[in-house]
Motif scaffolding. Sequence first.
Motif, PDB file in Angstrom:
ATOM      1  N   MET A 210       0.856  -1.185   0.000  1.00  0.00           N
ATOM      2  CA  MET A 210       0.000   0.000   0.000  1.00  0.00           C
ATOM      3  C   MET A 210       0.892   1.235   0.000  1.00  0.00           C
ATOM      4  N   GLY A 211       0.476   2.262  -0.705  1.00  0.00           N
ATOM      5  CA  GLY A 211       1.252   3.506  -0.730  1.00  0.00           C
ATOM      6  C   GLY A 211       0.419   4.653  -1.258  1.00  0.00           C
ATOM      7  N   TRP A 212       0.799   5.892  -0.890  1.00  0.00           N
ATOM      8  CA  TRP A 212       0.096   7.093  -1.322  1.00  0.00           C
ATOM      9  C   TRP A 212       0.739   7.644  -2.582  1.00  0.00           C
ATOM     10  N   VAL A 213      -0.111   7.895  -3.593  1.00  0.00           N
ATOM     11  CA  VAL A 213       0.368   8.332  -4.899  1.00  0.00           C
ATOM     12  C   VAL A 213      -0.494   9.507  -5.350  1.00  0.00           C
ATOM     13  N   THR A 214       0.045  10.286  -6.248  1.00  0.00           N
ATOM     14  CA  THR A 214      -0.678  11.449  -6.765  1.00  0.00           C
ATOM     15  C   THR A 214      -1.462  11.061  -8.008  1.00  0.00           C
ATOM     16  N   ALA A 215      -2.761  11.329  -7.988  1.00  0.00           N
ATOM     17  CA  ALA A 215      -3.624  11.096  -9.145  1.00  0.00           C
ATOM     18  C   ALA A 215      -4.740  12.125  -9.114  1.00  0.00           C
ATOM     19  N   GLY A 216      -4.975  12.759 -10.225  1.00  0.00           N
ATOM     20  CA  GLY A 216      -6.036  13.776 -10.265  1.00  0.00           C
ATOM     21  C   GLY A 216      -5.733  14.979  -9.418  1.00  0.00           C
ATOM     22  N   GLY A 217      -4.452  15.248  -9.190  1.00  0.00           N
ATOM     23  CA  GLY A 217      -4.061  16.431  -8.455  1.00  0.00           C
ATOM     24  C   GLY A 217      -4.070  16.286  -6.954  1.00  0.00           C
ATOM     25  N   HIS A 218      -4.367  15.090  -6.423  1.00  0.00           N
ATOM     26  CA  HIS A 218      -4.324  14.895  -4.984  1.00  0.00           C
ATOM     27  C   HIS A 218      -3.906  13.460  -4.688  1.00  0.00           C
ATOM     28  N   GLN A 219      -3.767  13.151  -3.406  1.00  0.00           N
ATOM     29  CA  GLN A 219      -3.240  11.853  -2.992  1.00  0.00           C
ATOM     30  C   GLN A 219      -4.355  10.800  -2.915  1.00  0.00           C
ATOM     31  N   VAL A 220      -4.057   9.641  -3.529  1.00  0.00           N
ATOM     32  CA  VAL A 220      -4.943   8.479  -3.450  1.00  0.00           C
ATOM     33  C   VAL A 220      -4.118   7.300  -2.945  1.00  0.00           C
ATOM     34  N   LEU A 221      -4.827   6.286  -2.467  1.00  0.00           N
ATOM     35  CA  LEU A 221      -4.154   5.112  -1.894  1.00  0.00           C
ATOM     36  C   LEU A 221      -4.008   4.029  -2.956  1.00  0.00           C
ATOM     37  N   GLY A 222      -2.767   3.668  -3.278  1.00  0.00           N
ATOM     38  CA  GLY A 222      -2.514   2.560  -4.188  1.00  0.00           C
ATOM     39  C   GLY A 222      -2.529   1.241  -3.421  1.00  0.00           C
ATOM     40  N   ILE A 223      -3.210   0.251  -3.983  1.00  0.00           N
ATOM     41  CA  ILE A 223      -3.369  -1.052  -3.318  1.00  0.00           C
ATOM     42  C   ILE A 223      -2.975  -2.154  -4.307  1.00  0.00           C
ATOM     43  N   LEU A 224      -1.886  -2.843  -3.994  1.00  0.00           N
ATOM     44  CA  LEU A 224      -1.409  -3.965  -4.815  1.00  0.00           C
ATOM     45  C   LEU A 224      -1.766  -5.259  -4.101  1.00  0.00           C
ATOM     46  N   SER A 225      -2.400  -6.183  -4.822  1.00  0.00           N
ATOM     47  CA  SER A 225      -2.846  -7.442  -4.238  1.00  0.00           C
ATOM     48  C   SER A 225      -1.997  -8.600  -4.738  1.00  0.00           C
ATOM     49  N   GLU A 226      -2.122  -9.703  -4.014  1.00  0.00           N
ATOM     50  CA  GLU A 226      -1.300 -10.885  -4.316  1.00  0.00           C
ATOM     51  C   GLU A 226      -1.560 -11.424  -5.712  1.00  0.00           C
ATOM     52  N   ASP A 227      -2.780 -11.259  -6.226  1.00  0.00           N
ATOM     53  CA  ASP A 227      -3.082 -11.729  -7.579  1.00  0.00           C
ATOM     54  C   ASP A 227      -2.574 -10.766  -8.641  1.00  0.00           C
ATOM     55  N   ALA A 228      -1.762  -9.769  -8.228  1.00  0.00           N
ATOM     56  CA  ALA A 228      -1.136  -8.768  -9.101  1.00  0.00           C
ATOM     57  C   ALA A 228      -2.150  -7.776  -9.657  1.00  0.00           C
ATOM     58  N   SER A 229      -3.348  -7.750  -9.076  1.00  0.00           N
ATOM     59  CA  SER A 229      -4.293  -6.696  -9.455  1.00  0.00           C
ATOM     60  C   SER A 229      -3.930  -5.422  -8.697  1.00  0.00           C
ATOM     61  N   TYR A 230      -4.128  -4.289  -9.342  1.00  0.00           N
ATOM     62  CA  TYR A 230      -3.770  -2.987  -8.742  1.00  0.00           C
ATOM     63  C   TYR A 230      -4.962  -2.036  -8.853  1.00  0.00           C
ATOM     64  N   ARG A 231      -5.279  -1.383  -7.734  1.00  0.00           N
ATOM     65  CA  ARG A 231      -6.370  -0.424  -7.670  1.00  0.00           C
ATOM     66  C   ARG A 231      -5.906   0.814  -6.911  1.00  0.00           C
ATOM     67  N   THR A 232      -6.657   1.879  -7.080  1.00  0.00           N
ATOM     68  CA  THR A 232      -6.445   3.054  -6.238  1.00  0.00           C
ATOM     69  C   THR A 232      -7.768   3.424  -5.577  1.00  0.00           C
ATOM     70  N   TYR A 233      -7.653   3.920  -4.343  1.00  0.00           N
ATOM     71  CA  TYR A 233      -8.815   4.378  -3.576  1.00  0.00           C
ATOM     72  C   TYR A 233      -8.653   5.857  -3.270  1.00  0.00           C
ATOM     73  N   ASP A 234      -9.681   6.616  -3.570  1.00  0.00           N
ATOM     74  CA  ASP A 234      -9.658   8.057  -3.348  1.00  0.00           C
ATOM     75  C   ASP A 234     -10.471   8.367  -2.092  1.00  0.00           C
ATOM     76  N   PRO A 235      -9.826   8.737  -0.980  1.00  0.00           N
ATOM     77  CA  PRO A 235     -10.585   9.034   0.245  1.00  0.00           C
ATOM     78  C   PRO A 235     -11.518  10.234   0.096  1.00  0.00           C
ATOM     79  N   GLN A 236     -11.197  11.151  -0.822  1.00  0.00           N
ATOM     80  CA  GLN A 236     -12.052  12.311  -0.987  1.00  0.00           C
ATOM     81  C   GLN A 236     -13.395  11.949  -1.603  1.00  0.00           C
ATOM     82  N   SER A 237     -13.350  11.125  -2.645  1.00  0.00           N
ATOM     83  CA  SER A 237     -14.590  10.757  -3.330  1.00  0.00           C
ATOM     84  C   SER A 237     -15.166   9.447  -2.842  1.00  0.00           C
ATOM     85  N   GLY A 238     -14.357   8.664  -2.136  1.00  0.00           N
ATOM     86  CA  GLY A 238     -14.793   7.344  -1.698  1.00  0.00           C
ATOM     87  C   GLY A 238     -14.813   6.321  -2.819  1.00  0.00           C
ATOM     88  N   GLN A 239     -14.189   6.636  -3.944  1.00  0.00           N
ATOM     89  CA  GLN A 239     -14.223   5.754  -5.103  1.00  0.00           C
ATOM     90  C   GLN A 239     -13.021   4.818  -5.139  1.00  0.00           C
TER      91      GLN A 239
END
Length: 1021
Positions: free
Chosen positions: A647-676
């Motif tokens: 897990m790590g914080w990365v810049t996307a869309g001009g602000h910080q989102v949470l990058g989440i790497l899973s064991e199956d090599a899938s990668y997602r980001t979570y935006d705490p501002q939008s909840g998306q």
Amino acid sequence: MTTTRNRHRGFGIGAVVTAAVLLGLGLVPPAPTAPATADSVNLLSNPGFEESATAISHWTRFPSDPLPPDSNTSVSVSTAHVHSAQNSVFIVDGNGSAAVGLFSDFVNVTADVNYTVGASIRVVTGSTIVYLKFYSSLGVELGQVAKTVTGPANLWTQVRLDGTPPSNATKARVLLYSSSANLGTAYADDVTLTAHPNQLKEKNPGFEMLNSDGVILNWLKYPTATTVGITSTTAQHHTGSKSVKFTDSDDSAQVGLYTAALMLPANSVGTSYSASAYVMRGTDKPVLALKFYNSGDAQVGNSMQAAVGDPGQWEQLRVESVVPATATYARVLITSGTDSTGGTESYIDDVTFADADPVVSAYGGGVDLGEAVKIRKTLGGAFGNGQVYFALDGAIGEFYALDAATGAVDFQQAVPGLTETHAVTVGSDGNAYFGNTSSGSLWKYDPAAKKVTALGEVTSDDFIWDLDASSDGMLYGGTSSTENGKLFSYNTAGGAVADFGTVFAGEHYVRGVGVDDDYVYAGTGGNRHLIRYLRSDPTQYTEIPLPGDGTGHFIHNIWSYDNMLYVRDATKLIVLDATTFQVKLETQVTSPDSFDGMISPPSPANANLLYFRNPSSNSLWTYNVSGHSIQEVLPKVTLTSSTTVAMGWVTAGGHQVLGILSEDASYRTYDPQSGQLTPPLTVPALDTVAVNLNSMAASPGCDTTASQPTCELYLGGYISGMSIFDEGAGQYAVQEGSPGQIVQTGFLKDRAYIGTYPDARIYSYDPSQGYSITNPSLSLTSPPGNEDRPIAFATGTDKIFVGSVPDYNTVGGSLLTYTEGSGWAAEPDFVPDQTIVSLANRGDTLFGGTSIYGGLGKDPTTTTAQLFELNTATGNRVVPDWVPEIPGMATPELLGGLSFGPDGRLWGAAYGQLTEGGTGFAIYAMNPDTTAKEIVKSTLIYYGSARGNTWREFYLDWGPDGMLYTNIARYVTVIDPATLGYRKLSTGTTHVLALGKTGTIYYGTTGTYGAHLFKFPRLGD
């Protein structure tokens, strides 16, 4: 539970037959003499039927008078199917009342020579018999040996039979024959007849020569000081006028005779030799042994066979062995054997020692069937430079750099030498560093140059489990070994390595590492301890107290943020004050608020919040530092079911989102501002990578006699993945990443039961439904007793039996039983402090073998592996557990293979400490139906070869040709069960093996092609 040893008497005669011991007893053996060189020239003319396309010269049709044209029998030269060259002979028997065959020309024979027939037979239908017949000078038949070949159909089978002529025989010939009761057709090719003179010919092999005191010449007594029990006699004799009589009334000792040293030619290593003797037993069971010794008089080879025939009848015992690498001479020993009662008498005559034709192989060269198991899996990752770094596991791992905002692949490279990668970090120099869990190697990725550089081995240990980077250019890593886990540092500026040494004595693993400006932290396993080192002076360290210190499991990860320590204890999260060590939070594995092993850095928007995945709800949660509490993120954010690895914080869309790497090599980001939460960003762009084979099992349809039409091989990969190879189609029917790391697979009726690591979970797979997200389905969640790896399977009428390896840092494996209609039952620590590694079932009787080794990180608490016999109907032991007394093996440590042979014997494979010192392997056969479980034959092979895995069984599979195929010592080896002669078919290490429906050998190797499935096809396949 009582453990007893069989009432076998010792066969450790190597200690009494070496020259040094004989000299110590005042008995100097005769000087070694070199045996004569045997003539192995083929005595037959036109053996391959190549001299004519029509006539069969030097062979005579049987019967000699041609049958009428409508007899439906014929013998002719054929080019349709050949074993070699251009021709073979085709025998057609379509008449159920007439026999047909082909005789070779007569050849001259000598009574004291062993003759070996070899032939390549391809049965189409019915059966074919190969005879070796002996005759007097007048042409009167005096005796014969024969072997019937029934298949497999349309494949070449190698036939071999040995015979010694009667004393008055002068001629012999070979007969290829279809009996009057048979209907069938077959091809024959490459027929050989070779002579192997008895190299004891001048050494009194029939015990006819005595000195003036009546002492048998040229033989040494065993034991050397014995004065009773060995006499010359005329009461019984196989040939000549005398034999030797053994009288043995002592059930705790044996008597016998052995030869002087028989020197071997300098070029004999790897060739085959045989020994034989005729015995007439009483109640004892005389034993013949062929032993090899090196120049230091240490025994380096031993093959034995015990008499099994009826008392009062002459029986020939014969053993063979390949000359071991260091052998310089051999001896033949024959003893009175075991089970004597009341002064039993046995007679011995006509002993031979000769070179032998090697065990024949019916197989062609190895065929590569390609990469077998492919997965998409990663075990660790790190964020930096706007990227996320990780490696996909594989036989050749692949390193990736993704754009952390979009998931786009910025860099991808296969890295030779990289396999499984937990340890990934980003240094203060901006480079990514990653280590390996199959070697102590380290690599660097330079994102500016987009280049991977191998930094070499930075630790003497094989496994690097975790890496963490400081702000001043240092890397810290944790390792494991078979002794003690260690901590090391690596200076990214100059490459200097420092070894901190053992972190906690007796703990084999340092799985977790963390670092801050002042301290480096190391966490151990299989018993957990957390050690803090002062970075400026690593000799200053202290153990940080944790709940349950020193108990099982591991510390996997350690993070230091804002004077708080976050510790992953197995699958629990422990939060501590970094100064006072006060525990602020401890989650529980079984509670709804569980933790899956990875926590984020503090949120840039709120430094009190750290995020993690809850595996119970499969959703995103937070830890709040201000109240030391955890709660679910709302609205609920549902994540993948795959474990989070970074897990790590990365810049996307001009602000910080949470990058989440899973064991199956899938990668997602979570935006705490939008909840998306974004959908997976990477899976379509990433490769599946071939992983090394970890397990192999042949489905019931692979049995030659099975009614099921489909033969399938169930394959498991390391560290994950499942494949099914369809033999008939010649392709992979299934190649999937689930259900995890398969240890072994068993079968019950129409289901496969797939044993996986960790937690000894067992899945049920219905092949008729095809692979899906619900097939295989979980059958056994986790057995009691801290079990970890289901490693041995056997099938009963309505049951499947499983032997398991215990968890890390524990000993004592369970016996698991699944019964149709009632489910699973477990018996923990079934053989105290030992692991069940081999099983064989017959009717209501289950036999099992053990290893002294338990879970990783724990030294054995016992010294000798055992066998057990269980009545599965009553659940009771049939006899107390016992240690098989394998001749020449003082202490078996791994009884890693059991299989019932066509002869009704229980065959086994073993590894252990040898009587003469060092380690080696044994193949043995025992009588399973007696209380004593006596071993009737055995051979020691592959002295000094590496044991390999401490629990992995040696596969024992019976081919349609009646031969035993195994990977003992991790080599593909064929063994003749009649003589114990053997032949190595592979030179590389082979850890998995199975036979197909027609006897094709499938195997996996290690090293460069460890991810590939190979086969040795039967000739004609």
